[in-house]
Design a protein around this motif. Structure first.
Motif, PDB file in Angstrom:
ATOM      1  N   ARG A 114      72.701  49.259 -36.960  1.00  0.00           N
ATOM      2  CA  ARG A 114      73.515  49.472 -35.587  1.00  0.00           C
ATOM      3  C   ARG A 114      72.573  50.117 -34.597  1.00  0.00           C
ATOM      4  O   ARG A 114      72.736  49.612 -33.420  1.00  0.00           O
ATOM      5  N   LEU A 115      71.676  51.017 -35.075  1.00  0.00           N
ATOM      6  CA  LEU A 115      70.637  51.564 -33.942  1.00  0.00           C
ATOM      7  C   LEU A 115      69.966  50.367 -33.444  1.00  0.00           C
ATOM      8  O   LEU A 115      69.049  50.393 -32.589  1.00  0.00           O
ATOM      9  N   ARG A 116      69.503  49.398 -34.247  1.00  0.00           N
ATOM     10  CA  ARG A 116      68.479  48.407 -33.852  1.00  0.00           C
ATOM     11  C   ARG A 116      69.462  47.184 -33.143  1.00  0.00           C
ATOM     12  O   ARG A 116      68.870  46.245 -32.708  1.00  0.00           O
ATOM     13  N   GLY A 117      70.770  47.611 -33.026  1.00  0.00           N
ATOM     14  CA  GLY A 117      71.613  46.632 -32.156  1.00  0.00           C
ATOM     15  C   GLY A 117      72.091  45.208 -32.896  1.00  0.00           C
ATOM     16  O   GLY A 117      72.711  44.345 -32.497  1.00  0.00           O
ATOM     17  N   PHE A 118      71.980  45.298 -34.395  1.00  0.00           N
ATOM     18  CA  PHE A 118      72.537  44.232 -35.178  1.00  0.00           C
ATOM     19  C   PHE A 118      74.192  44.446 -35.737  1.00  0.00           C
ATOM     20  O   PHE A 118      74.112  45.641 -35.900  1.00  0.00           O
ATOM     21  N   ALA A 119      74.893  43.616 -35.477  1.00  0.00           N
ATOM     22  CA  ALA A 119      76.307  43.871 -35.988  1.00  0.00           C
ATOM     23  C   ALA A 119      76.480  43.856 -37.316  1.00  0.00           C
ATOM     24  O   ALA A 119      77.243  44.499 -37.989  1.00  0.00           O
ATOM     25  N   THR A 120      75.679  43.198 -38.246  1.00  0.00           N
ATOM     26  CA  THR A 120      75.372  43.331 -39.784  1.00  0.00           C
ATOM     27  C   THR A 120      74.046  43.670 -40.067  1.00  0.00           C
ATOM     28  O   THR A 120      73.114  43.496 -39.291  1.00  0.00           O
ATOM     29  N   VAL A 121      73.950  43.968 -41.465  1.00  0.00           N
ATOM     30  CA  VAL A 121      72.649  44.236 -41.799  1.00  0.00           C
ATOM     31  C   VAL A 121      71.716  43.003 -41.992  1.00  0.00           C
ATOM     32  O   VAL A 121      72.024  42.151 -42.904  1.00  0.00           O
ATOM     33  N   PRO A 122      70.615  42.930 -41.200  1.00  0.00           N
ATOM     34  CA  PRO A 122      69.505  41.867 -41.597  1.00  0.00           C
ATOM     35  C   PRO A 122      68.703  42.082 -42.601  1.00  0.00           C
ATOM     36  O   PRO A 122      68.928  43.035 -43.238  1.00  0.00           O
ATOM     37  N   LYS A 123      67.806  41.154 -42.916  1.00  0.00           N
ATOM     38  CA  LYS A 123      66.988  41.239 -43.766  1.00  0.00           C
ATOM     39  C   LYS A 123      65.723  42.490 -43.342  1.00  0.00           C
ATOM     40  O   LYS A 123      65.629  42.808 -42.293  1.00  0.00           O
ATOM     41  N   PRO A 124      65.494  43.194 -44.566  1.00  0.00           N
ATOM     42  CA  PRO A 124      64.835  44.307 -44.318  1.00  0.00           C
ATOM     43  C   PRO A 124      63.525  44.503 -43.240  1.00  0.00           C
ATOM     44  O   PRO A 124      63.541  45.387 -42.680  1.00  0.00           O
ATOM     45  N   SER A 125      62.958  43.193 -43.129  1.00  0.00           N
ATOM     46  CA  SER A 125      61.918  43.314 -42.271  1.00  0.00           C
ATOM     47  C   SER A 125      62.256  43.361 -40.915  1.00  0.00           C
ATOM     48  O   SER A 125      61.488  43.873 -40.175  1.00  0.00           O
ATOM     49  N   LEU A 126      63.684  42.982 -40.647  1.00  0.00           N
ATOM     50  CA  LEU A 126      63.869  42.970 -39.357  1.00  0.00           C
ATOM     51  C   LEU A 126      64.356  44.374 -38.757  1.00  0.00           C
ATOM     52  O   LEU A 126      64.457  44.783 -37.677  1.00  0.00           O
ATOM     53  N   LEU A 127      64.565  45.215 -39.708  1.00  0.00           N
ATOM     54  CA  LEU A 127      64.995  46.773 -39.525  1.00  0.00           C
ATOM     55  C   LEU A 127      63.647  47.675 -39.203  1.00  0.00           C
ATOM     56  O   LEU A 127      63.661  48.325 -38.151  1.00  0.00           O
ATOM     57  N   THR A 128      62.582  47.460 -40.167  1.00  0.00           N
ATOM     58  CA  THR A 128      61.793  48.440 -39.963  1.00  0.00           C
ATOM     59  C   THR A 128      60.281  47.954 -40.226  1.00  0.00           C
ATOM     60  O   THR A 128      59.484  48.761 -40.660  1.00  0.00           O
ATOM     61  N   SER A 129      60.175  46.801 -39.896  1.00  0.00           N
ATOM     62  CA  SER A 129      58.754  46.332 -40.004  1.00  0.00           C
ATOM     63  C   SER A 129      58.067  46.345 -38.416  1.00  0.00           C
ATOM     64  O   SER A 129      58.709  45.744 -37.740  1.00  0.00           O
ATOM     65  N   GLY A 130      57.256  47.355 -38.292  1.00  0.00           N
ATOM     66  CA  GLY A 130      56.632  47.455 -36.870  1.00  0.00           C
ATOM     67  C   GLY A 130      56.768  48.732 -36.601  1.00  0.00           C
ATOM     68  O   GLY A 130      57.972  49.246 -36.789  1.00  0.00           O
ATOM     69  N   PRO A 131      56.173  49.423 -35.766  1.00  0.00           N
ATOM     70  CA  PRO A 131      56.270  51.034 -35.459  1.00  0.00           C
ATOM     71  C   PRO A 131      57.426  51.032 -34.428  1.00  0.00           C
ATOM     72  O   PRO A 131      58.030  52.163 -34.640  1.00  0.00           O
ATOM     73  N   GLY A 132      57.577  50.066 -33.493  1.00  0.00           N
ATOM     74  CA  GLY A 132      58.679  50.181 -32.530  1.00  0.00           C
ATOM     75  C   GLY A 132      60.079  50.117 -33.155  1.00  0.00           C
ATOM     76  O   GLY A 132      61.045  50.836 -33.095  1.00  0.00           O
TER      77      GLY A 132
END
Length: 190
Positions: A114-132
């Motif tokens: 939700r904080l990343r702007g996704f309606a559903t949980v994407p693959k983990p790499s899209l959530l927290t890979s990369g400092p931003g």
């Protein structure tokens, strides 16, 4: 039971602290929500001797956290759009830090999405890979996190050890920088 890393953990050189942080868990409390991710990629910044370090220019109001004491959060804003999470290292008065580049999310994935702007949980790499991405997923900004003490039990941001040890550690040059980019100070879980 995971234990909060004590201040003495961060008193070493950034290179040692960075390697030792691989596999540890960043825990973010947002009200009643608990978000957590295992550190899988990190970079060391060596202070006054490192042209790529924010502390290379000397102590300023902006980078003062990097000058100690160890175990505090330093957040900076880059490219006018991304926050980056760092921890201070070395004894008080000696500048150094580590940049957390990626996490493997393990708790609170729906909130992170939700904080990343996704309606559903994407693959983990899209959530927290990369400092931003990881700062956005954990709601870390300069305003709400800079200067937090991650060694305190009442801190909304902590780093804990659950006993996990990476099977191997890869070492590469740092990425996304121009100065001192060839130094092998980027560490990844192998």
């Amino acid at each position: 039971m995971p234990k909060i890393l004590p201040r003495r953990f961060y008193i070493d050189s950034p290179e040692v602290v960075a390697r030792n942080l691989l596999g540890k868990i960043v825990v973010r409390r947002l009200g009643r929500k608990r978000l957590a991710g295992r550190i899988t990629e990190i970079e060391a910044y060596l202070g006054l001797e490192d042209p790529a370090s924010h502390s290379f220019i000397g102590k300023t109001a902006r980078n003062a956290v990097l000058f100690g004491p160890p175990g505090f959060v330093y957040v900076y804003f880059i490219y006018g759009m991304h926050y980056c999470l760092n921890f201070s290292c070395l004894p008080d008065g000696e500048p150094g830090g580590v940049l957390v580049r990626a996490l493997d999310p393990i708790a609170g994935l729906e909130t992170m999405a939700r904080l990343r702007g996704f309606a559903t949980v994407p693959k983990p790499s899209l959530l927290t890979s990369g400092p931003g991405r990881l700062c956005q997923a954990l709601d870390i900004t300069r305003t709400n996190a800079n200067g937090l003490d991650v060694t305190r039990a009442d801190s909304p941001l902590q780093v804990v050890d659950d006993g996990f040890r990476p099977p191997s550690i890869l070492t590469t040059p740092r990425i996304g920088i121009r100065k001192a980019a060839d130094r092998p100070l980027r560490f990844l879980v192998g």
